[in-house]
Scaffold this active site. Structure first.
Site, PDB file in Angstrom:
ATOM      1  N   CYS A   1     -18.271 -21.207 -10.637  1.00 40.95           N
ATOM      2  CA  CYS A   1     -17.908 -20.417  -9.455  1.00 40.95           C
ATOM      3  C   CYS A   1     -19.142 -20.126  -8.609  1.00 40.95           C
ATOM      4  O   CYS A   1     -20.186 -19.729  -9.136  1.00 40.95           O
ATOM      5  CB  CYS A   1     -17.255 -19.107  -9.882  1.00 40.95           C
ATOM      6  SG  CYS A   1     -16.834 -18.017  -8.507  1.00 40.95           S
TER       7      CYS A   1
ATOM      8  N   GLY B   1       0.805  -1.222   0.000  1.00 38.02           N
ATOM      9  CA  GLY B   1       0.000   0.000   0.000  1.00 38.02           C
ATOM     10  C   GLY B   1       0.834   1.266   0.000  1.00 38.02           C
ATOM     11  O   GLY B   1       0.525   2.225  -0.721  1.00 38.02           O
TER      12      GLY B   1
ATOM     13  N   ALA C   1      -9.962 -13.295   3.970  1.00 37.88           N
ATOM     14  CA  ALA C   1     -11.346 -12.893   4.229  1.00 37.88           C
ATOM     15  C   ALA C   1     -11.640 -11.528   3.613  1.00 37.88           C
ATOM     16  O   ALA C   1     -12.677 -11.333   2.964  1.00 37.88           O
ATOM     17  CB  ALA C   1     -11.609 -12.870   5.732  1.00 37.88           C
TER      18      ALA C   1
ATOM     19  N   ASN D   1       7.141  -2.488  11.167  1.00 39.44           N
ATOM     20  CA  ASN D   1       6.768  -2.042   9.821  1.00 39.44           C
ATOM     21  C   ASN D   1       7.801  -1.087   9.221  1.00 39.44           C
ATOM     22  O   ASN D   1       7.835  -0.892   8.005  1.00 39.44           O
ATOM     23  CB  ASN D   1       5.419  -1.308   9.838  1.00 39.44           C
ATOM     24  CG  ASN D   1       4.287  -2.121  10.410  1.00 39.44           C
ATOM     25  OD1 ASN D   1       3.399  -1.582  11.061  1.00 39.44           O
ATOM     26  ND2 ASN D   1       4.293  -3.427  10.186  1.00 39.44           N
ATOM     27  N   LEU D   2       8.611  -0.459  10.064  1.00 44.89           N
ATOM     28  CA  LEU D   2       9.395   0.694   9.628  1.00 44.89           C
ATOM     29  C   LEU D   2      10.499   0.353   8.638  1.00 44.89           C
ATOM     30  O   LEU D   2      10.960   1.227   7.907  1.00 44.89           O
ATOM     31  CB  LEU D   2       9.995   1.409  10.845  1.00 44.89           C
ATOM     32  CG  LEU D   2       8.977   1.876  11.899  1.00 44.89           C
ATOM     33  CD1 LEU D   2       9.691   2.607  13.033  1.00 44.89           C
ATOM     34  CD2 LEU D   2       7.907   2.768  11.283  1.00 44.89           C
ATOM     35  N   ASN D   3      10.940  -0.907   8.587  1.00 42.23           N
ATOM     36  CA  ASN D   3      12.046  -1.239   7.690  1.00 42.23           C
ATOM     37  C   ASN D   3      11.631  -1.269   6.231  1.00 42.23           C
ATOM     38  O   ASN D   3      12.478  -1.276   5.342  1.00 42.23           O
ATOM     39  CB  ASN D   3      12.670  -2.588   8.077  1.00 42.23           C
ATOM     40  CG  ASN D   3      11.763  -3.760   7.763  1.00 42.23           C
ATOM     41  OD1 ASN D   3      10.544  -3.642   7.867  1.00 42.23           O
ATOM     42  ND2 ASN D   3      12.341  -4.888   7.396  1.00 42.23           N
TER      43      ASN D   3
ATOM     44  N   CYS E   1      -5.775 -35.794  18.110  1.00 45.98           N
ATOM     45  CA  CYS E   1      -5.006 -36.847  18.784  1.00 45.98           C
ATOM     46  C   CYS E   1      -3.516 -36.745  18.454  1.00 45.98           C
ATOM     47  O   CYS E   1      -2.669 -37.135  19.264  1.00 45.98           O
ATOM     48  CB  CYS E   1      -5.554 -38.226  18.422  1.00 45.98           C
ATOM     49  SG  CYS E   1      -5.695 -38.536  16.662  1.00 45.98           S
TER      50      CYS E   1
END
EC number: 2.3.2.-
Length: 641
Positions: free
Chosen positions: A439, A29, A120, A56-58, A173
């Protein structure tokens, strides 16, 4: 703008006049927003539910340390406006699955561009764009791999035309009795965290499974052992959390129960160990005698990156004790009835899972794992590569320009490989496939057959596991096609809650019954045919019959692409994304984007959920009048727990 000046006049005008929806302001993004404004797109809406984390900063270059904890969408907007002040950007710190973002909302946009990290949300945006009739550009990355594809109603496959690999699950199990791989122990440790400190789930029990059919000489004994009562001399069963509370979460008592007593109990199921190496119980006292205490390793004294070091057993026992004490204090601070939520970035929670998993690995004679490896597997992580995000975001813009120029037929699904293919290409374009007539999302009349036991499946299971989890509905309404219009499930809050724990057979649903499921938010209707079966496999609640639709002849790809699975190293590599796709667990960055849609030639799958999405509110729409369900015959209904 230099780029827009290089475009044909008609395309430049279309770029200036367009309004785009960018869904996701993370790794892809950030790169995408930068590319869009530098190309000349100035009317943008960006939505992201997430907040900025240090991790996230890298790679998410629009964010700085001072932004940690703030909305990604809002900060991304502010950062972009600094180098493109003429842009008009609207930011939403929200879930795209919120009912406020309905079909009318999507119709405002020329096209949508996905920079998401979970299946999702991808399913939802796919359906909303189909309903609104706007093009969608789907994308994803996983490490060095990436993919971009175009979805247009009636012209191309939608995101759900091809079934995605189902979530990798392990038999209960195996987790509880006979783990054979490190991932089994890591899953057990995460279950243990929830059983002790979080929300209890009967499906995540960690105690030895006495009903394991493999452990009994006589198959009938498994059921007998599972149903044994106190009268038969069994010890009264209490939950793991109740027992832990009764001990005051004493680390030593917990250790001895989990790693000594439970293991000794497993050894009594001698049939399990006929062809397996039996586990070796651990004793707290023996690990902490004078000799072993000298071997306890101090993490701060380790050379190199401490999280990538494998400790010894005594050290993991000590780490287990310390993490239990810390988590116990966190519970006390929260008050009575409080629960903790496991988070891979929470140090005590991660220490607990690392220690418990490694102790269990040692007991079952497996090589132990570093905290880094455990975190990768438990948190479903593949390291994110900033360059991959940059390449994919550039391809998204190129596909968008093709759409705006009216050349949709020139759009391609493009795969970014880790290594050049035999033709020395890193970028491999493939022709877009037409819509799949089978589909259950974009077909003219979506229809599906679900095999289940009507005497065991409850209305709640139908709603949560089948409609929401499997078919990605947000707020389903279900009507029984019985000639009466009986409403089984309503998205209106509280309207049909009384039905939730009843078996669907109690409403007259049996073999060949039909249910009509509507999601008014997604403008989506699915006809569901019920196929009753008394012989479902163990731990299988339902099965979608014909889930893999038949496809017609496909166009040959413009470049050949090898089919890739996680861990392969055969040249071209366009794929990995679901943390559940293979036995040693395919690991995906839960904080990052992942390859999004499947293709006949390339196995690209969707990423894991970053977090549990909030329950959506009821959707405002015109609903059918609810008709009370029949309370008639419960003919021979067997109520099974």
């Amino acid at each position: 703008m230099a780029v827009i000046g290089a475009l044909p006049k008609e395309v430049a005008e279309a770029v200036s006049a367009s309004r785009l929806l960018v869904v996701g302001a993370g790794g892809i993004g950030c790169e995408l927003l930068k590319n869009l404004v530098l190309t000349g797109f100035t009317n943008l809406d960006v939505i992201d539910l997430d907040t900025i984390d240090v991790s996230n900063l890298n790679r998410q270059f629009l964010f700085q340390k001072k932004h940690v904890g703030r909305s990604k969408a809002q900060v991304a907007k502010e950062s972009v406006l600094q180098f493109c002040p003429d842009a008009s950007i609207t930011a939403y710190h929200d879930s795209i699955m919120n009912p406020d973002y309905n079909v009318e909302f999507f119709k405002q946009f020329t096209m949508a561009m996905n920079a998401l990290d979970n299946n999702a949300a991808r399913n939802h945006v796919n359906r909303m764009c189909l309903a609104a009739g706007i093009p969608l550009i789907e994308s994803g990355t996983a490490g060095y791999l990436g993919q971009v594809s175009v979805i247009k109603k009636g012209v191309t496959e939608c995101y759900e035309c091809q079934p995605k690999p189902t979530q990798k699950t392990f038999p209960g199990c195996t987790i509880r009795n006979t783990p054979s791989e490190p991932i089994h122990c890591i899953v057990w440790a995460k279950y243990l965290f929830n059983q002790l400190f979080g929300e209890e789930d009967a499906d995540q029990e960690v105690a030895p499974d006495i009903a394991d059919p493999e452990a009994a000489w006589d198959p009938t004994k498994a059921a007998e052992r599972a149903n044994a009562s106190n009268v038969d001399g069994d010890i009264k069963r209490v939950s793991t959390k109740q027992w832990a509370k009764s001990t005051g979460y004493d680390p030593i008592k917990l250790f001895n129960k989990l790693f000594r007593d439970d293991i000794k109990y497993l050894l009594t199921m001698d049939r399990l160990w006929r062809k397996r190496k039996p586990p070796i119980p651990l004793e707290w006292a023996s690990l902490h005698n004078k000799e072993n205490c000298s071997e306890i390793q101090n993490e701060s004294s380790l050379l190199g990156l401490k999280d990538q070091k494998v400790l010894n057993v005594a050290s993991y026992a000590q780490l287990f004790s310390k993490s239990v004490e810390t988590l116990r204090e966190q519970l006390r601070e929260k008050g009575d009835g409080a629960e903790l939520v496991w988070d891979k970035d929470d140090v005590p929670a991660m220490d607990f899972v690392t220690a418990a998993a490694n102790l269990r690995m040692h007991i079952f004679s497996m090589n132990m794992k570093s905290k880094f490896d455990v975190k990768s597997m438990a948190g479903n992580i593949i390291p994110a590569i900033a360059t991959t995000n940059a390449v994919i975001s550039g391809l998204i813009v190129l596909e968008g320009l093709k759409i705006l120029s009216g050349n949709t037929e020139q759009c391609r699904t493009v795969f970014l490989n880790k290594q050049p293919n035999p033709r020395k290409k890193l970028l491999v374009p493939c022709s877009l496939d037409p819509p799949n007539p089978s589909c259950y999302v974009c077909a003219i009349k979506p229809e599906v057959t679900v095999k289940l036991n009507v005497h065991k499946v409850t209305v709640q299971m139908l709603q949560d596991k089948i409609l929401k989890e499997k078919f990605a509905m947000v707020a389903p309404d279900v009507q029984i096609e019985d000639g009466k219009g009986t409403i089984l499930i309503s998205s209106e809050a509280g309207e049909t809650d009384a039905n939730n724990h009843r078996k669907i057979s109690e409403f007259g649903i049996r073999n060949s019954s039909q249910l009509q499921a509507d999601d008014f938010l997604q403008d989506y209707t699915l006809m569901m045919n019920i196929l009753h079966s008394d012989e479902m496999e163990k731990d299988v609640d339902f099965e979608v019959v014909g889930d893999v639709p038949e496809k017609g002849p496909q166009k040959p790809p413009e470049e050949s692409v090898k089919n890739i699975t996680n861990g392969s190293d055969d040249g071209a590599q366009p794929s990995t994304s679901k943390a559940q796709d293979q036995d040693d667990v395919l690991i995906v960055d839960s904080d990052e984007e992942s390859p999004s849609s499947s293709n006949a030639d390339v196995g690209m799958e969707s990423a894991s959920l970053k977090r549990k999405l909030p329950d959506e509110e009821a959707v405002s729409s015109t609903k059918r009048k609810r008709i009370e369900p029949p309370v008639e015959e419960d003919d021979d209904i067997i109520a099974l727990d």
